[in-house]
Motif scaffolding. Sequence first.
Motif, PDB file in Angstrom:
ATOM      1  N   LEU A   1       9.171  92.434  51.154  1.00 11.03           N
ATOM      2  CA  LEU A   1       7.718  92.235  51.169  1.00 11.03           C
ATOM      3  C   LEU A   1       7.205  91.718  52.506  1.00 11.03           C
ATOM      4  O   LEU A   1       6.048  91.907  52.843  1.00 11.03           O
ATOM      5  CB  LEU A   1       7.302  91.267  50.044  1.00 11.03           C
TER       6      LEU A   1
ATOM      7  N   LEU B   1       1.195  98.065  53.046  1.00  5.28           N
ATOM      8  CA  LEU B   1       1.789  99.285  52.497  1.00  5.28           C
ATOM      9  C   LEU B   1       1.477  99.401  51.011  1.00  5.28           C
ATOM     10  O   LEU B   1       1.474  98.402  50.298  1.00  5.28           O
ATOM     11  CB  LEU B   1       3.305  99.231  52.699  1.00  5.28           C
ATOM     12  N   TYR B   2       1.243 100.644  50.532  1.00  3.23           N
ATOM     13  CA  TYR B   2       0.810 100.839  49.147  1.00  3.23           C
ATOM     14  C   TYR B   2       1.766 100.188  48.159  1.00  3.23           C
ATOM     15  O   TYR B   2       1.356  99.593  47.166  1.00  3.23           O
ATOM     16  CB  TYR B   2       0.641 102.342  48.846  1.00  3.23           C
ATOM     17  N   TRP B   3       3.074 100.293  48.400  1.00  3.99           N
ATOM     18  CA  TRP B   3       4.014  99.797  47.394  1.00  3.99           C
ATOM     19  C   TRP B   3       3.986  98.271  47.312  1.00  3.99           C
ATOM     20  O   TRP B   3       4.290  97.710  46.267  1.00  3.99           O
ATOM     21  CB  TRP B   3       5.436 100.346  47.631  1.00  3.99           C
ATOM     22  N   ARG B   4       3.578  97.615  48.390  1.00  2.84           N
ATOM     23  CA  ARG B   4       3.485  96.151  48.316  1.00  2.84           C
ATOM     24  C   ARG B   4       2.292  95.750  47.440  1.00  2.84           C
ATOM     25  O   ARG B   4       2.390  94.862  46.598  1.00  2.84           O
ATOM     26  CB  ARG B   4       3.360  95.557  49.714  1.00  2.84           C
TER      27      ARG B   4
ATOM     28  N   TRP C   1      10.576  97.493  38.689  1.00  2.00           N
ATOM     29  CA  TRP C   1       9.842  96.219  38.671  1.00  2.00           C
ATOM     30  C   TRP C   1       8.894  96.184  37.474  1.00  2.00           C
ATOM     31  O   TRP C   1       8.806  95.191  36.757  1.00  2.00           O
ATOM     32  CB  TRP C   1       9.086  96.066  39.992  1.00  2.00           C
TER      33      TRP C   1
ATOM     34  N   ILE D   1       1.733  94.417  39.829  1.00  2.00           N
ATOM     35  CA  ILE D   1       2.637  94.372  38.663  1.00  2.00           C
ATOM     36  C   ILE D   1       3.007  92.913  38.383  1.00  2.00           C
ATOM     37  O   ILE D   1       2.996  92.445  37.245  1.00  2.00           O
ATOM     38  CB  ILE D   1       3.910  95.221  38.920  1.00  2.00           C
ATOM     39  N   GLN D   2       3.311  92.196  39.484  1.00  2.00           N
ATOM     40  CA  GLN D   2       3.658  90.778  39.349  1.00  2.00           C
ATOM     41  C   GLN D   2       2.504  90.007  38.695  1.00  2.00           C
ATOM     42  O   GLN D   2       2.710  89.214  37.775  1.00  2.00           O
ATOM     43  CB  GLN D   2       3.963  90.215  40.751  1.00  2.00           C
TER      44      GLN D   2
ATOM     45  N   ARG E   1       3.699  86.607  47.484  1.00  2.00           N
ATOM     46  CA  ARG E   1       4.445  86.661  46.217  1.00  2.00           C
ATOM     47  C   ARG E   1       4.586  85.272  45.593  1.00  2.00           C
ATOM     48  O   ARG E   1       4.330  85.075  44.404  1.00  2.00           O
ATOM     49  CB  ARG E   1       5.841  87.271  46.436  1.00  2.00           C
ATOM     50  N   SER E   2       4.958  84.299  46.421  1.00  2.00           N
ATOM     51  CA  SER E   2       5.153  82.942  45.900  1.00  2.00           C
ATOM     52  C   SER E   2       3.842  82.362  45.394  1.00  2.00           C
ATOM     53  O   SER E   2       3.818  81.668  44.383  1.00  2.00           O
ATOM     54  CB  SER E   2       5.707  82.016  46.993  1.00  2.00           C
TER      55      SER E   2
ATOM     56  N   LEU F   1       9.217 100.261  42.273  1.00  2.00           N
ATOM     57  CA  LEU F   1       8.045  99.879  41.471  1.00  2.00           C
ATOM     58  C   LEU F   1       8.287 100.151  39.990  1.00  2.00           C
ATOM     59  O   LEU F   1       7.880  99.367  39.130  1.00  2.00           O
ATOM     60  CB  LEU F   1       6.803 100.641  41.955  1.00  2.00           C
TER      61      LEU F   1
ATOM     62  N   VAL G   1       0.966  97.442  45.073  1.00  2.00           N
ATOM     63  CA  VAL G   1       1.297  97.754  43.673  1.00  2.00           C
ATOM     64  C   VAL G   1       2.309  96.737  43.143  1.00  2.00           C
ATOM     65  O   VAL G   1       2.192  96.256  42.009  1.00  2.00           O
ATOM     66  CB  VAL G   1       1.829  99.198  43.538  1.00  2.00           C
ATOM     67  N   PHE G   2       3.263  96.370  43.978  1.00  2.00           N
ATOM     68  CA  PHE G   2       4.267  95.378  43.571  1.00  2.00           C
ATOM     69  C   PHE G   2       3.566  94.079  43.159  1.00  2.00           C
ATOM     70  O   PHE G   2       3.839  93.510  42.100  1.00  2.00           O
ATOM     71  CB  PHE G   2       5.238  95.116  44.741  1.00  2.00           C
ATOM     72  N   TYR G   3       2.666  93.602  44.027  1.00  2.00           N
ATOM     73  CA  TYR G   3       1.969  92.337  43.736  1.00  2.00           C
ATOM     74  C   TYR G   3       1.123  92.454  42.467  1.00  2.00           C
ATOM     75  O   TYR G   3       0.986  91.502  41.710  1.00  2.00           O
ATOM     76  CB  TYR G   3       1.058  91.949  44.910  1.00  2.00           C
TER      77      TYR G   3
ATOM     78  N   LYS H   1       2.640  82.652  51.430  1.00  2.00           N
ATOM     79  CA  LYS H   1       3.480  83.809  51.096  1.00  2.00           C
ATOM     80  C   LYS H   1       2.906  84.385  49.813  1.00  2.00           C
ATOM     81  O   LYS H   1       2.876  83.697  48.776  1.00  2.00           O
ATOM     82  CB  LYS H   1       4.934  83.395  50.892  1.00  2.00           C
TER      83      LYS H   1
ATOM     84  N   LYS I   1       2.204  90.678  34.986  1.00  2.00           N
ATOM     85  CA  LYS I   1       3.233  89.971  34.214  1.00  2.00           C
ATOM     86  C   LYS I   1       2.855  88.512  34.003  1.00  2.00           C
ATOM     87  O   LYS I   1       3.217  87.901  33.013  1.00  2.00           O
ATOM     88  CB  LYS I   1       4.581  90.016  34.953  1.00  2.00           C
TER      89      LYS I   1
ATOM     90  N   TYR J   1       1.569 102.211  37.232  1.00  2.00           N
ATOM     91  CA  TYR J   1       2.679 101.272  37.057  1.00  2.00           C
ATOM     92  C   TYR J   1       2.317 100.031  36.234  1.00  2.00           C
ATOM     93  O   TYR J   1       3.095  99.099  36.168  1.00  2.00           O
ATOM     94  CB  TYR J   1       3.206 100.820  38.427  1.00  2.00           C
TER      95      TYR J   1
END
Lengths: 331, 92
Positions: B27, A12-15, B47, A21-22, A315-316, B44, A17-19, A313, A25, A52
């Motif tokens: 996730l 999914l697009y938001w995942r 975040w 951004i992570q 994210r981890s 987002l 993008v989430f990763y 995983k 950082k 983002y």
Amino acid sequence: MRFGIEFVPMDLYWRTVFYTIQAEKLGYDHVWITDHFNNRNVYVTLTLIANYTERIKLGPGVTNPYLVHPVMTAQAVASLNEIAPGRVVCGIGAGDRTTLEMVGLEMKTPLRAVREAVEIIRRMVAREKGGYEGRVFRTTGGARFNFKVQQSIPIYIGAQGPKMLRLAGALGDGVLINASHPDDIAEAMKHVREGVERGGRSLSDIDVAAYTSLSVAEKEKKARKAAIPVVAFIVAGSPPQILERHDIPVEAAEGIKKALAERRWADAFGAVTDEMIEAFSICGTPETCIEKIEALSRMGVTQFVAGSPIGPKVRSSIDLFGREVIPHFKE
Amino acid sequence: MVSEEAIREIPAELRGELATRLVDLLLEAKEGVKLPSSKAKRLLQLWSLGELLESDEGLGLLLEGAAAVDPEGLKGILDEYGLERLKGEVLG
């Protein structure tokens, strides 16, 4: 050493993008989004990422000139550059023959197609006057943007074979070497250096990126387990000379290929050996990864791209790599 | 919407751990597509601003998102932490 991360927008697009951004950082420098018609669109994903994030460089990794005409690629990256000024890069390669055949496209003269595509993208971004007369692509003098592109957009050439690697050395602002093992990188570097010399340039003029398959975890065993499916696909798609370089029997690779084609996942993944994982991925604990990346750095690699699966995983593993591996090379 | 009162009842020492577990649930959920686009975009945004895991709004959003994509998984987490009132409010 710079650090990139690759995402396949199957998720999914938001995942994705989430990763990203992570990753930003944590100090990753680049995000590369793959371009396959059967996944989510690369430029939609990149646009959201641009929206983002503030620092990370971003681009297709890689697109191809058969499915997307170079003027459209130029338009896409130039438009993206307005949202993320100075952060956009463009990865381009010949594409995947099997995927192209699915939509009735033939991968004709890939070297020439990629060379011409790179030249056209550069001309379009620079708004050069006059047409382009290639053998694969032609544009007339009227084919110009109606808008200016304020920053240059570095072009990386995705390469695996000797000729494409030489082309990347001669022409690219960067090269994305599709390999993980030092022996494969060493072989690739010979060709990149030849290309660089032919182009009258120095190796320091280009960003040499190892586009790897990474699986990192606190426990070696977990990292290896996560690497298996991706390695199965890499083994199945590897040419015999690369398999032989790693003492992997061609018959074993054929067996995996057949099992994958028949969707017999357990058979395919069960046939992946430790030697295959070693040959086709950077896999293990952060300490193991550091050792392997150091070896690549000594060979002239200037960007390490953490490609799929990244870890058990996502994210981890992004976190673990960002906290324990990247600082080792940045500090 | 999860009420501010319910969020504030979460013990301070639990918030970080709970938020991280909710992020992982979101996730990894098979039904991630059930997260409404408006919530995904706000998630987002928070975040990227560094406010998702720490703020009341971020925690509320994670709870609502988790309820949308994996209510069973969320129930398990809230049961584990003994957050009965919050469970009642988020999962009905």
